[in-house]
Design a protein around this motif. Structure first.
Motif, short mmCIF file in Angstrom:
data_model
loop_
_atom_site.label_atom_id
_atom_site.label_comp_id
_atom_site.label_asym_id
_atom_site.label_seq_id
_atom_site.Cartn_x
_atom_site.Cartn_y
_atom_site.Cartn_z
N UNK A 76 0.65 -1.66 0.14
CA UNK A 76 0.54 -0.13 -0.12
C UNK A 76 0.67 1.05 -0.55
N UNK A 77 -0.02 2.65 -1.14
CA UNK A 77 1.43 3.07 -1.20
C UNK A 77 0.47 4.91 -0.47
N UNK A 78 -0.94 4.36 -0.96
CA UNK A 78 -1.79 6.24 -0.85
C UNK A 78 -2.58 5.38 0.41
N UNK A 79 -2.50 4.60 1.15
CA UNK A 79 -3.40 4.09 2.14
C UNK A 79 -1.85 3.42 3.48
N UNK A 80 -2.41 3.39 4.61
CA UNK A 80 -1.27 3.00 5.49
C UNK A 80 -1.22 1.88 5.39
N UNK A 81 -0.39 0.64 5.50
CA UNK A 81 -0.36 -0.81 5.75
C UNK A 81 -1.22 -1.32 7.37
N UNK A 82 -1.53 -1.92 6.95
CA UNK A 82 -2.34 -2.69 8.65
C UNK A 82 -2.18 -3.49 9.00
N UNK A 83 -0.48 -4.37 8.60
CA UNK A 83 0.14 -5.33 8.49
C UNK A 83 -0.67 -6.74 8.39
N UNK A 84 -2.23 -6.93 7.97
CA UNK A 84 -2.17 -8.20 6.58
C UNK A 84 -1.84 -8.25 5.73
N UNK A 85 -1.40 -9.47 5.05
CA UNK A 85 -1.08 -9.59 3.91
C UNK A 85 -1.75 -10.73 3.25
N UNK A 109 -6.79 -3.68 -5.40
CA UNK A 109 -7.61 -3.58 -4.57
C UNK A 109 -7.57 -3.47 -3.22
N UNK A 110 -6.91 -4.80 -2.42
CA UNK A 110 -6.57 -5.23 -1.94
C UNK A 110 -5.83 -3.68 -0.46
N UNK A 111 -4.20 -3.54 -1.85
CA UNK A 111 -3.83 -2.29 -1.36
C UNK A 111 -4.95 -0.68 -0.72
N UNK A 112 -5.74 -1.26 -1.84
CA UNK A 112 -6.55 0.28 -0.86
C UNK A 112 -7.19 -0.18 0.25
#
Length: 314
Positions: A76-85, A109-112
């Motif tokens: 993710x670039x525009x949204x902060x990573x939440x630790x889930x993959x 989509x998952x990156x958003x």
């Protein structure tokens, strides 16, 4: 130290691949890395077996004849990573990979949602490049899950929140990993579990039994006249246990390619084993609708988002 060394080896190979321009068109992902830094297990060298790509408007939409599996990493670039993959298995009847519709687009989509995504270009079962084609895709799936979990800290991931999503035959591979993650199908020095934390199965092939089987997937994976033992082994509704990961399932009732009974029977097996599961059967949608384009099935991503939230993955 060993973990950093392994990752360094992966990145070194990536640089060489990009420099030599042997990866083909590059998508919007951060990088592509080879899945195996050791010799590919179960492999037969065949110089005439070369990878084939189908392009549309300059985008690779389909890949076949895969002999060198890779992972495409999307952070993710525009949204902060939440630790889930989430590890993504594109479908294609075990004959090709729908790498754009059921791979790249899903990763974006998952990156958003703040999820780090990995699209696996896995080996498709073939006697031309495999000593045992029935386990080739599972070998790649297990290695991909172990690699992501082993290197979770490199992407700020929570190793307990690494799930999978599979479409059609990719759903069969995802459910195979969910039920056969402990099968010893290759030698590894990893002590890391290949068990997914959760699974998302979209119009999946689950069963190899004649009543509901997708014949193309069965033939490509198991051969033209598989034994009953082999059919039962890869009918994943029959191999669910109390340790099988939780699942979110999506199917359209009017799917004439892969009958909805595949998802229904897997859901019932999970329920029987007291595994939390959620099943969405939509009236219309047919097969291969990807992220959803029309009819009632177009809303599955919204339902999936709510399920991910409810289970603490967002």
């Amino acid at each position: 130290m060993k973990k950093n060394k392994n990752l360094k080896n992966h990145l070194t190979i990536v640089i060489l691949i990009v420099t030599l321009k042997i990866t083909g068109p590059i998508y919007a992902q951060d990088k592509i890395i080879p899945l195996w830094i050791t010799p590919i297990p179960n492999a037969i060298n065949n110089a005439e077996y070369t990878e084939k790509e189908v392009l549309k408007d300059g985008i690779v939409t389909s890949v076949s004849h895969v002999s060198v599996p890779t992972l495409s990493i999307f952070t993710p670039h525009e949204t902060k990573s939440n630790g889930t993959a989430i590890l993504i298995f594109p479908g294609g009847g075990y004959s090709h990979l729908s790498i754009d519709k059921e791979g790249t687009k899903v990763a974006k989509w998952l990156n958003t949602l703040g999820i780090t995504a990995f699209v696996i270009k896995y080996r498709l079962p073939s006697d031309l490049i495999m000593k045992d084609k029935t386990i080739g895709p599972l070998q790649d799936a297990q290695e991909a899950m172990r690699f992501i979990r082993k290197n979770a800290s490199q992407w700020d991931l929570d190793s307990t929140k690494i799930g999978i999503i599979g479409f059609s035959a990719g759903g069969h591979l995802a459910s195979t990993l969910s039920t056969h993650y402990n099968d010893i199908v290759y030698k590894t020095d990893y002590s890391i579990s290949a068990r997914p934390s959760f699974s998302i199965l979209i119009y999946p092939v689950i069963s190899m039994t004649k009543e509901v089987v997708h014949k193309g997937s069965q033939t490509n994976l198991l051969g033209t006249n598989p034994s009953l033992e082999l059919i039962n082994k890869f009918s994943n509704e029959k191999t669910v246990t109390s340790d099988t990961p939780t699942a979110f399932l999506v199917h359209a009732t009017d799917d004439t390619v892969v009958p909805s009974e595949n998802s229904i029977n897997y859901y019932l097996a999970l329920k029987k084993n007291k595994i939390p599961a959620e099943l969405h059967l939509y009236e219309k949608g047919g097969h291969g609708f990807g992220l959803g384009v029309k009819d009632t099935s177009q809303f599955w991503t919204r339902d999936c988002l709510e399920w991910l939230k409810a289970n603490g993955y967002l």
